[in-house]
Structures are given as structure tokens and as C-alpha cells.
Write an enzyme that holds these catalytic residues in place. Structure first.
Site, PDB file in Angstrom:
ATOM      1  N   HIS A   1       1.753   4.399  -2.863  1.00 19.94           N
ATOM      2  CA  HIS A   1       1.871   5.859  -2.689  1.00 19.94           C
ATOM      3  C   HIS A   1       3.258   6.315  -3.141  1.00 19.94           C
ATOM      4  O   HIS A   1       3.412   7.364  -3.774  1.00 19.94           O
ATOM      5  CB  HIS A   1       1.723   6.234  -1.216  1.00 19.94           C
ATOM      6  CG  HIS A   1       0.333   6.236  -0.684  1.00 19.94           C
ATOM      7  ND1 HIS A   1      -0.705   6.907  -1.273  1.00 19.94           N
ATOM      8  CD2 HIS A   1      -0.194   5.655   0.434  1.00 19.94           C
ATOM      9  CE1 HIS A   1      -1.820   6.744  -0.537  1.00 19.94           C
ATOM     10  NE2 HIS A   1      -1.526   5.985   0.493  1.00 19.94           N
TER      11      HIS A   1
ATOM     12  N   HIS B   1       0.836  -1.202   0.000  1.00 22.82           N
ATOM     13  CA  HIS B   1       0.000   0.000   0.000  1.00 22.82           C
ATOM     14  C   HIS B   1       0.876   1.259   0.000  1.00 22.82           C
ATOM     15  O   HIS B   1       0.750   2.127  -0.859  1.00 22.82           O
ATOM     16  CB  HIS B   1      -0.919  -0.009   1.228  1.00 22.82           C
ATOM     17  CG  HIS B   1      -1.778   1.210   1.359  1.00 22.82           C
ATOM     18  ND1 HIS B   1      -3.098   1.232   1.008  1.00 22.82           N
ATOM     19  CD2 HIS B   1      -1.485   2.460   1.804  1.00 22.82           C
ATOM     20  CE1 HIS B   1      -3.593   2.442   1.210  1.00 22.82           C
ATOM     21  NE2 HIS B   1      -2.633   3.207   1.708  1.00 22.82           N
ATOM     22  N   GLU B   2       1.782   1.321   0.968  1.00 22.78           N
ATOM     23  CA  GLU B   2       2.637   2.512   1.068  1.00 22.78           C
ATOM     24  C   GLU B   2       3.550   2.628  -0.153  1.00 22.78           C
ATOM     25  O   GLU B   2       3.847   3.730  -0.624  1.00 22.78           O
ATOM     26  CB  GLU B   2       3.457   2.493   2.358  1.00 22.78           C
ATOM     27  CG  GLU B   2       2.610   2.534   3.630  1.00 22.78           C
ATOM     28  CD  GLU B   2       1.560   3.623   3.653  1.00 22.78           C
ATOM     29  OE1 GLU B   2       1.768   4.670   3.017  1.00 22.78           O
ATOM     30  OE2 GLU B   2       0.505   3.415   4.300  1.00 22.78           O
TER      31      GLU B   2
ATOM     32  N   HIS C   1       3.489   6.699  -6.754  1.00 17.52           N
ATOM     33  CA  HIS C   1       2.750   7.888  -7.182  1.00 17.52           C
ATOM     34  C   HIS C   1       3.667   9.121  -7.118  1.00 17.52           C
ATOM     35  O   HIS C   1       3.605  10.002  -7.974  1.00 17.52           O
ATOM     36  CB  HIS C   1       1.537   8.056  -6.263  1.00 17.52           C
ATOM     37  CG  HIS C   1       0.445   8.918  -6.803  1.00 17.52           C
ATOM     38  ND1 HIS C   1      -0.589   9.351  -6.010  1.00 17.52           N
ATOM     39  CD2 HIS C   1       0.208   9.430  -8.038  1.00 17.52           C
ATOM     40  CE1 HIS C   1      -1.412  10.097  -6.747  1.00 17.52           C
ATOM     41  NE2 HIS C   1      -0.948  10.155  -7.971  1.00 17.52           N
TER      42      HIS C   1
END
Ligand SMILES: [Zn+2]
Length: 687
Positions: free
Chosen positions: A475, A471-472, A478
Site C-alpha cells: 500500500h 502487505h502494508e 502505491h
């Protein structure tokens, strides 16, 4: 004496001079950088030339870079490696930085130029990204009070400064309560039920706290959740649960009840200054969702089926407890324990059997490998680069044409780090330097709070931990893949109900059998995870989703309710929360672990205030989005991956988020894939 924060940062890719920076450097460096920023803005505003995009918008986007890099370093250190001295500076700086922001966004002459350009935006030959950044800056100014009357503007600035003080204190109070608690286990009887990996982590935590002969359970999520899952000692589970859920409510100096109440009062005042009836209304007006009605409608779609599912789940837990001759009432400190027992029976799935296949290093390699196959980037370890803590791994990130950024991986829990997992940046990607200046490469950090394995032993992750890592990292991608001109539109600087799309989407690759077969290998034998275990993991995916969904949705609904209040009477947050949960009908035994008194998403800053729903909003997008790969028949389908990179991971906020999603997917998203993903479309399982 020179201040290293104000000198050029000549470290690799512009990393801060970690080794030279002292706590006492920050306050004077902030003061000087804020002064410089205002000088830059005065120069833009005082230009004798008529406002143009370049001399005003592009120049404003370029201004304040020195302040931004000092602020980023400071914010990262106060989150990941803090100290009482740094916390004191943090309390001192928070209102000063907020006052500076008010000066920036209430700069009348500067806003007059931006406002004039905004009025002319259809007629001045802007391309899509230029128009977007102009509109974004204009809205930033308006939402920061640029259009208010002078007296209101003054009050607005005071409110924002006080909010900055209070949100800083809120986070510090939670950390203080977390560090004040440790559950010391002294004997084999205290350790009953704990598998070796939980014992090892507790041993390590004890060693870090100078306890030579014992085991310590801390309030870090990666300690407390396994303890609640495995400990046979109901009395100790209850003690741990109570400590965990009473953070911020202990009275004394770290009491967050008055802090949260004042934050809520001030947010309502802020919203009213902008002509909104509630803070929720103000906050949601700058999101994809747009309104509280849209948010509530989405949450209600999951609330009823999830509640029914949780009631069924509890029945199974009661049956399990009875079969063991134990208490038939499931309390919040029992739920995870019996759920694990049911899971082991129903799916023959034992955390202790799963974790040896998920060593941290292998899961990091898996995340890097997925990024390589999707986006053609590689991560090159740079052990020669020392940063702020020896546990942090540094990587240079390469694309097809060379370096695209730097990635810091800070994976372990420690008392100087706040709890949770998050991505942050030291520097944002942009291509808006002065003439001849090279593109600015991003420096991204991922923070996790994994319990570190004992010396010489690997850190073994649960499947949930591995999901958090992915998940991290989503990010992180991104930020790293961002390819825009203007810093304001860079990377994760998107609307907040879009920001969880790249992170949640990336979690899907962890669940791909091909990825697991390649990377999930037993840390002792090197054997790949057996097919049967993968199958059991997948069959178990919907297990306990009633519990998880209800807890999440309850927190999101309480957040929405507390920020939708329209009376400025100070609220008793504990009573409000209890009444709201009663009204909603939280199933007995579930219990929420994001209580308002320590709900950092809402009160350690304002980014997720009236915004805890964003995970579910983005889940509608990620569940629907991943189906593009399923439909293409290949989790790394090159054409789908190319569109994903272009419109989602690289686009930052340069495209309106709804349009960006449709460009990637060819259509808008619907909620069915999200409901299916949570198992909420299926009939309730009876076995
Ligand atoms: Zn996230």
C-alpha cells in the site's frame, strides 16, 4: 498566539510541526481551514467566466489543501498516538467535518459548473486523466447528494453527521475495551507452552504497564494470536479468547451494540435517499464488482470448498487432541493451539524455529530491497527527523531523478494505537499546484502492531507478521510511486475493490526463495534460512487454509448480509450475526474474530462497509497478476516490473481499474490462480 497548524509547515518535505502542535490547536485550525476552503469554492463558483476544466475542475482539486493536511495529521494521530484529550476533540470534530463535507458537495453553484462540464465532457478536448477526474468529481457530488431535492439534501447532511459521530465512537469503544483488558500471568504454570519470544513480548508488555514482576497478554493481535497458538493452559486460552471476541459487547459506556445498530439504520436511510433498496446496493454501485450478485458469486466459489477443508482440518485437530489424552471437542480457543501441534508434526515446522530468521529489521530491509529491484527506488534513513513518537522510523525515498517522497514506519503496538495494520498518508502526491509550483511529494505512513522485543533483543516476526509488513508496504508503494496530476486520482484513491491489489501482490515477493535466502537470516548467527526450512514453509502454505478462508468468507458474508437488509427496524447485531453464521453453517470450533460489535472495517468508518469482500476480489487480481512474473521466469523481470509500475503502482485512479489491469497483464484475470493459491483446487490432503 499563532496556531502552528495554520502557519506554513516548513519541516522536511512539508512534515507537520509535530513538536509544536497541542491538542487545543486542532479545533480552531479546523474551523479556519474549513472557512478558507469554502471561500475558495465560492470564488470558483462565482467566477464570471464560463466553466472550463482549469477554472473549475483543476481549481476544485487544488482547493482545501490546508484542511486536507490538518485533517490528515489529526486522523493519523487519533489512530496511532491518541489520548483522552485528542479523543474528545475527535468526537467534537467528526460531525463538524461531516457537515463541512455536506456543504462542499451541496454547493449548488459549484455543482452547476461541474454538471455543465460533465455534460460537455466529450466535446471539450480533455485528455484521459482530465476526463477521469471530471467524471470522478461529478460522481462524488452525486453520491454526496448534489442531485437531491433541498429537503432531502438537508436530511442527507444530518444523516452523514450522525454517522460520523457514531463511527468515531465505535472505534473509540473498541480501543477502550482493548485497553481495559490484560491477562496477567504470574507463574511458570501460567506460562506453560509459551516459547521464549511470546514470553519476551509478554514481559515487555508488563513493563510498559508498570508490572515489574509478571507477564501480560494484551488484546493486540500480535499478543493474543501467539498466546492462543502456544499456551497449554486451556482455561487461560478460553479467558483470552472470550475477552478478544467480546470487545464492544461488554455493556456500559463502550457498548457497541446500539452504535452498530444505529449506523446500519442510517446507512439504509442514506441508500434510500439515493434510490437504492439497501446500503450494499448503494455501496457496490461504485466498485469494480458493481453488484451484490457478483460479490456473492465470488464468495460462494470459496465457501463450499473451504468449509469442506475446514471440516477435514478439524478431524486432524481432534486426532491430535486425543493423542495427547486431551479434550476431543475443539472449541474456538483450541483451534490455533492444536493446529500448531499438527503443523509441527506434519511439516516439522515450529514457529519458535521460524521466528529467529525473521527479525523486523531484516524484513524491512527485504521489503526495501524488493522495491529497489522492481521499481529502482531507495530508502534513506533520516534519524535526524523526529515525528510524533520515538519508535517511528523516517525515510527519504529516492527515485532515479531524486526524492519522490517521505516514508514513516510505525511498527510497534502500544496502548495509544488502534489495533490492526494500515497504511495512511500525511500528504498525497500531485502535480496540480499553481503556476510555477513544484510537484507535491507524498508523505506515507505504515502502521503495524508488532509486539516489541525486550530491551536489547530484536523484534522477531512470525511469517504472518512478515507478510503483514509486506502487505502494508505494498500500500505504501502505491502512495509513494503515484505519478498523476490530480490529487483526487492519487495513489490509493482508487475503487475499493482495487485498492488491495498493490498490497496483496507485494506479499508474493516475501515468499520468493531468493528473497528469503538473502534477507531471512538468523538474528544470532547471521546464517541464511536453510533451504529445507523454506521448503517446509512452502509445503505448509496451504495448511489451515480451510480455517483461514472460512473465517474470512464468513465475515465477508455477514458484512454483505447485514448491509443488504431492507427493513429499517433496528437490528440486534449479535442475534443477526448468530443467525447468519448458523444459516451459513460455520464449521464448529472455527469461531470468528471479526464480530460485528468490534468489526472496525465496517463501523469505524464507511470505507469497507459492505466491502470486506474486497480482499478476495483483489486476490483474484494479485494471484493472476503475480503469474506474469512466474511466466516470465524472473520475480524481478524488468519488462513486467515496468508495466506493473506504470499501470498499477503509479497510475492511481487515472485509468479505469479493469483497463489498468488488462494493460499490465495483457488480458483480464480469472479466479483459478486465487483458488490454487489457497489450495482450494487440490483434493483434500489425507496425511
Ligand atoms: Zn490492505
Amino acid at each position: 498566539m499563532t496556531n502552528p497548524l495554520l502557519a506554513p509547515w516548513n519541516g522536511p518535505v512539508g512534515l507537520p510541526p509535530f513538536a509544536e502542535v497541542r491538542v487545543e490547536h486542532f479545533a480552531p485550525a479546523f474551523a479556519e481551514a474549513m472557512r478558507e476552503h469554502l471561500v475558495e469554492l465560492d470564488a470558483i463558483a462565482a467566477s464570471p467566466d464560463a466553466a472550463t476544466f482549469d477554472n473549475t475542475i483543476a481549481a476544485f482539486d487544488r482547493a482545501g489543501r490546508s484542511l486536507a493536511r490538518i485533517g490528515a495529521l489529526f486522523g493519523n494521530l487519533t489512530s496511532s498516538e491518541t489520548s483522552p484529550a485528542l479523543q474528545a476533540v475527535e468526537r467534537e470534530m467528526a460531525p463538524l467535518v461531516a457537515a463541512h463535507d455536506s456543504r462542499v458537495y451541496n454547493h449548488a453553484a459549484l455543482f452547476a459548473r461541474i454538471d455543465a462540464l460533465h455534460a460537455e465532457r466529450d466535446r471539450i478536448g480533455l485528455d484521459g486523466e482530465q476526463r477521469r477526474v471530471l467524471e470522478r468529481f461529478h460522481l462524488d457530488f452525486v453520491r454526496a447528494g448534489a442531485k437531491l431535492a433541498p429537503a432531502e439534501q438537508e436530511r442527507h447532511a444530518v444523516v452523514m453527521q450522525r454517522l460520523a459521530e457514531l463511527t468515531t465512537r465505535f472505534g473509540q469503544n473498541v480501543l477502550a475495551d482493548e485497553n481495559a483488558f490484560q491477562l496477567v500471568l504470574e507463574s511458570e504454570a501460567d506460562l506453560a507452552g509459551l516459547p521464549p519470544f511470546v514470553r519476551a513480548a509478554a514481559r515487555q508488555a508488563a513493563a510498559e504497564r508498570g508490572i515489574a514482576d509478571g507477564w501480560v497478554v494484551t488484546l493486540s493481535r500480535s499478543h493474543i494470536v501467539p498466546f492462543l497458538t502456544f499456551s497449554e493452559r486451556r482455561d487461560l486460552r478460553e479467558a483470552a479468547w472470550r475477552a478478544w471476541t467480546r470487545r464492544g459487547e461488554h455493556g456500559g459506556a463502550s457498548d457497541n451494540r446500539p452504535v452498530a445498530a444505529e449506523i446500519l439504520q442510517l446507512r439504509l436511510e442514506q441508500a434510500r435517499l439515493h434510490g437504492h433498496a439497501s446500503y450494499a446496493c448503494f455501496a457496490l454501485s461504485d466498485t469494480m464488482a458493481q453488484s451484490q450478485a457478483a460479490v456473492t458469486a465470488l464468495l460462494e466459489q470459496v465457501w463450499q470448498p473451504a468449509r469442506a477443508r475446514a471440516e477435514d482440518e478439524r478431524e486432524a485437530l481432534v486426532a491430535m487432541a486425543r493423542s495427547r489424552g486431551e479434550n476431543a471437542t475443539i472449541e474456538p480457543w483450541d483451534w490455533r493451539f492444536y493446529a500448531e501441534k499438527v503443523r509441527q508434526v506434519r511439516f516439522e515446522l515450529d514457529e519458535a524455529e521460524v521466528k529467529p530468521y525473521f527479525p523486523l529489521e531484516s524484513m524491512v530491509a527485504a521489503a526495501f530491497d524488493c522495491a529497489a529491484r522492481l521499481f529502482g527506488i531507495s530508502f534513506v534513513a533520516r534519524p535526524d527527523i523526529a515525528v510524533y513518537h520515538p519508535d517511528v522510523q523516517v525515510y527519504e525515498v529516492h527515485g532515479e531523478a531524486g526524492a519522490i517522497g517521505l516514508f514513516l514506519h510505525d511498527n510497534f503496538a502500544r496502548p495509544t494505537k488502534r489495533s490492526g495494520a494500515w497504511m495512511s498518508t500525511y500528504r498525497l502526491q500531485s502535480k496540480n499546484g499553481g503556476a510555477g509550483e513544484a510537484a507535491v511529494l507524498p508523505i506515507v505512513v505504515n502502521n503495524n502492531n508488532f509486539a516489541k522485543g525486550a530491551p536489547g533483543a530484536p523484534t522477531l516476526l512470525s511469517f504472518d507478521d512478515a507478510r503483514t509488513l509486506f502487505h502494508e508496504f505494498g500500500h505504501g508503494l502505491h502512495g509513494l510511486l503515484s505519478n498523476v496530476r490530480y490529487e483526487r486520482l492519487s495513489g490509493t484513491n482508487v475503487l475499493r475493490d482495487f485498492v488491495e491489489l498493490p498490497s496483496q501482490l507485494f506479499e508474493h515477493w516475501l515468499e520468493e526463495p531468493a528473497v528469503l535466502k538473502r534477507h531471512a537470516r538468523h538474528w544470532q548467527t547471521g546464517a541464511p534460512i536453510p533451504d529445507a526450512l523454506i521448503e517446509r514453509l512452502q509445503r505448509a502454505r496451504h495448511f489451515n487454509q480451510g480455517f483461514e478462508t472460512v473465517r474470512y468468507a464468513a465475515s465477508a458474508l455477514v458484512d454483505m448480509a447485514v448491509h443488504a437488509r431492507t427493513t429499517s427496524e433496528p437490528v440486534d447485531v449479535v442475534a443477526f450475526e448468530r443467525a447468519e453464521l448458523d444459516r451459513l453453517g460455520l464449521p464448529a470450533g472455527v469461531g470468528v474474530n471479526h464480530r460485528l460489535v468490534h468489526f472496525q472495517h465496517l463501523f469505524s468508518g464507511s470505507a469497507y462497509a459492505a466491502g470486506y469482500y474486497v480482499y478476495l476480489w483483489a486476490e483474484v487480481l494479485d494471484a493472476d497478476g503475480y503469474e506474469a512474473f512466474v511466466e516470465a521466469g524472473d520475480p524481478f523481470h524488468p519488462e513486467v516490473a515496468r508495466r506493473l509500475a506504470r499501470f498499477i503502482y503509479s497510475a492511481g485512479n487515472s485509468i479505469e481499474p479493469g483497463a489498468a489491469y488488462r494493460a499490465f497483464r495483457g488480458r483480464a484475470a480469472g479466479p483459478e490462480p486465487m483458488l490454487r493459491q489457497r489450495g482450494l483446487l487440490e483434493p483434500v490432503a489425507t496425511s
